[in-house]
Design an enzyme around this catalytic site. Structure first.
Site, PDB file in Angstrom:
ATOM      1  N   ARG A 111      93.376   7.206  11.273  1.00 10.91           N
ATOM      2  CA  ARG A 111      93.651   6.822  12.672  1.00 10.91           C
ATOM      3  C   ARG A 111      92.803   7.673  13.620  1.00 10.91           C
ATOM      4  O   ARG A 111      92.330   7.175  14.644  1.00 10.91           O
ATOM      5  CB  ARG A 111      95.148   6.981  12.968  1.00 10.91           C
ATOM      6  CG  ARG A 111      95.551   6.378  14.293  1.00 10.91           C
ATOM      7  CD  ARG A 111      97.064   6.287  14.430  1.00 10.91           C
ATOM      8  NE  ARG A 111      97.700   7.583  14.445  1.00 10.91           N
ATOM      9  CZ  ARG A 111      99.008   7.784  14.353  1.00 10.91           C
ATOM     10  NH1 ARG A 111      99.833   6.764  14.257  1.00 10.91           N
ATOM     11  NH2 ARG A 111      99.512   8.998  14.380  1.00 10.91           N
ATOM     12  N   LYS A 127      95.159   7.177  19.754  1.00  3.80           N
ATOM     13  CA  LYS A 127      95.986   8.290  20.225  1.00  3.80           C
ATOM     14  C   LYS A 127      95.164   9.175  21.154  1.00  3.80           C
ATOM     15  O   LYS A 127      94.596  10.193  20.728  1.00  3.80           O
ATOM     16  CB  LYS A 127      96.482   9.051  18.983  1.00  3.80           C
ATOM     17  CG  LYS A 127      97.805   9.747  19.194  1.00  3.80           C
ATOM     18  CD  LYS A 127      98.458  10.062  17.878  1.00  3.80           C
ATOM     19  CE  LYS A 127      99.564  11.086  18.024  1.00  3.80           C
ATOM     20  NZ  LYS A 127     100.625  10.741  18.941  1.00  3.80           N
ATOM     21  N   GLU A 152     106.381  -0.106  23.509  1.00  3.68           N
ATOM     22  CA  GLU A 152     106.933   1.033  22.777  1.00  3.68           C
ATOM     23  C   GLU A 152     107.472   2.056  23.748  1.00  3.68           C
ATOM     24  O   GLU A 152     107.342   1.933  24.959  1.00  3.68           O
ATOM     25  CB  GLU A 152     105.898   1.646  21.830  1.00  3.68           C
ATOM     26  CG  GLU A 152     104.693   2.231  22.507  1.00  3.68           C
ATOM     27  CD  GLU A 152     103.729   2.883  21.518  1.00  3.68           C
ATOM     28  OE1 GLU A 152     104.173   3.382  20.483  1.00  3.68           O
ATOM     29  OE2 GLU A 152     102.529   2.893  21.819  1.00  3.68           O
TER      30      GLU A 152
HETATM   31  N1  PLP Z   1     103.671   5.719  19.514  1.00  5.38           N
HETATM   32  C1  PLP Z   1     103.173   6.729  20.228  1.00  5.38           C
HETATM   33  C2  PLP Z   1     102.739   6.467  21.606  1.00  5.38           C
HETATM   34  C3  PLP Z   1     103.069   8.009  19.661  1.00  5.38           C
HETATM   35  O1  PLP Z   1     102.590   9.031  20.343  1.00  5.38           O
HETATM   36  C4  PLP Z   1     103.488   8.202  18.338  1.00  5.38           C
HETATM   37  C5  PLP Z   1     103.337   9.501  17.698  1.00  5.38           C
HETATM   38  O2  PLP Z   1     102.432   9.764  16.976  1.00  5.38           O
HETATM   39  C6  PLP Z   1     104.013   7.110  17.640  1.00  5.38           C
HETATM   40  C7  PLP Z   1     104.086   5.886  18.253  1.00  5.38           C
HETATM   41  C8  PLP Z   1     104.446   7.261  16.234  1.00  5.38           C
HETATM   42  O3  PLP Z   1     103.361   7.318  15.355  1.00  5.38           O
HETATM   43  P1  PLP Z   1     103.471   8.090  13.990  1.00  5.38           P
HETATM   44  O4  PLP Z   1     104.642   7.530  13.274  1.00  5.38           O
HETATM   45  O5  PLP Z   1     102.198   7.798  13.308  1.00  5.38           O
HETATM   46  O6  PLP Z   1     103.652   9.520  14.325  1.00  5.38           O
HETATM   47  C1  COI Z   2     103.936  12.554  17.297  1.00  5.13           C
HETATM   48  O1  COI Z   2     104.983  11.991  17.017  1.00  5.13           O
HETATM   49  O2  COI Z   2     103.292  13.200  16.458  1.00  5.13           O
HETATM   50  C2  COI Z   2     103.357  12.495  18.631  1.00  5.13           C
HETATM   51  O3  COI Z   2     102.207  12.772  18.768  1.00  5.13           O
HETATM   52  C3  COI Z   2     104.192  12.174  19.783  1.00  5.13           C
HETATM   53  C4  COI Z   2     104.013  13.212  20.832  1.00  5.13           C
HETATM   54  C5  COI Z   2     104.113  12.640  22.159  1.00  5.13           C
HETATM   55  C6  COI Z   2     104.909  14.373  20.620  1.00  5.13           C
END
Ligand code: PLP
Ligand code: COI
Length: 342
Positions: A82, A185, A221
């Site tokens: 990612r 991200k 989200e």
């Molecule tokens: N959506 C957003 C905006 C996020 O910052 C995160 C955190 O990483 C997620 C979703 C969840 O993604 P992941 O499960 O890969 O941490």
């Molecule tokens: C994560 O879940 O790793 C994120 O980056 C979310 C963050 C806003 C704390």
């Protein structure tokens, strides 16, 4: 090795100093060998593109201690991939998957005493980031990049932990636009969400739940996490949208939901559907699964948890996911990677 003297079970999701972070520089077309340092600051050119034009992206993953004392990470290859997509979209030098993984392993190894003891519920949050470090005043990509990984021991992101939280649907502000950068991200998405999230918190909600920016008809989200709902007839529904971050936790829950006999559906999710769900949750690395107790949408409110307890599917998904993550359950999917000690 003795652990740091921290109140592990009561850690918040905050920055707690550790001993080292790691930095690699990309210059003249190549990444260097990287260096571990105890310096918590970075020397940055005043015209660095990350400062002026937001040329910056990051990742988030957690390291856990298993019962046998190993230190493991969850689906790190997905975070590495990612971050490559984020770098490519912002026209930054991508960090090769192997370099990403080795940098995380090196910095976690250097900070082993901060990996929370097994069973405390805490983890070592690992935050890789890439910055445009070279100077520009015209809007152009930098010619130099910094890849940095910092770590910090953390507890739950939402202070209620694994307890139902109240969300508010945000229909005045957008977090990310279709065809923009919501699916990667990058810091700017979080900057855009700061104000609406703060407004929601001032009104007593845990956070804002964003709608699609184009029609304001579909759920996108939550600020730091994906959304899912459980329907009366046993479906795990999660929004499909080009402006949400493809969550690695959510992708894993889709698999685990099937194990539990739920039928996963990833599709645009009309906001009106919240009124028909029996359970809802937010999921992500930081949020893990945080059950949603209620959602307020204008002057309407739907309540999923009347007794302050999470629903049975949120509980089952949470227990299954976290058992695999911390090594308490066998990992049939090859998601968990042991960090070899140096
Ligand atoms: N959506 C957003 C905006 C996020 O910052 C995160 C955190 O990483 C997620 C979703 C969840 O993604 P992941 O499960 O890969 O941490
Ligand atoms: C994560 O879940 O790793 C994120 O980056 C979310 C963050 C806003 C704390």
């Amino acid at each position: 090795m003795s652990k740091a003297d921290l109140d592990w079970p009561n850690l918040d999701f905050g920055y707690h100093k550790t001993d080292y972070n790691i930095r690699h520089i990309w210059r003249d077309g190549a990444w260097d060998e990287g260096v571990l340092t105890s310096d918590e600051t970075i020397p940055l050119h005043i015209a660095a593109t990350c400062l002026h034009y937001g040329q910056e992206c990051f990742e988030g993953l957690k390291a856990y201690e298993t019962k046998s004392g190993d230190v493991v990470v969850f689906r790190i290859d997905e975070n590495a991939k990612r971050m490559i997509r984020s770098c490519q979209r912002l026209h930054m030098a991508p960090v090769p998957e192997e370099l990403f993984i080795q940098a995380v392993f090196r910095v976690v190894n250097a900070n082993r005493k901060y990996v929370p003891p097994h069973g405390t519920g805490a983890s070592l949050y690992t935050r890789p980031l890439v910055l445009g470090a070279g100077p520009r005043i015209g809007v152009r990509p930098a010619e130099e990049y910094l890849f940095l990984v910092l770590v910090t021991p953390v507890g739950p992101y939402f202070k209620t932990g694994f307890k139902p939280m109240a969300l508010k649907i945000e229909d005045k502000y957008d977090r990310a636009a279709p065809c923009g950068v919501g699916h990667i991200k990058v810091g700017g998405n979080y900057a855009a969400g700061l104000h609406p999230s703060l407004l929601a918190r001032q009104e007593g909600y845990a956070d804002a739940l964003f709608l699609d920016a184009k029609e304001k008809k579909y759920i996108d989200e939550c600020a730091p996490a994906n959304f899912f709902g459980i329907t009366k007839d046993g479906r795990y529904v999660t929004p499909e949208s080009e402006s949400i971050l493809p969550s690695i936790t959510n992708k894993s829950l889709v698999t685990l939901a099937e194990e539990l006999g739920l039928r996963p559906e990833r599709r645009p999710m009309p906001v009106e559907e919240i009124f028909d769900l029996v359970e809802a949750g937010c999921c992500g690395t930081a949020a893990v699964i945080t059950p949603v107790g209620s959602i307020t949408y204008g002057d309407r409110k739907v309540v999923y948890s009347k007794d302050g307890k999470p629903g049975r599917y949120c509980v089952a998904l949470y227990e299954r996911l976290t058992a695999i993550q911390v090594g308490d359950a066998p990992d049939p999917y090859g998601w968990v990677h042991v960090i070899p000690p140096e």
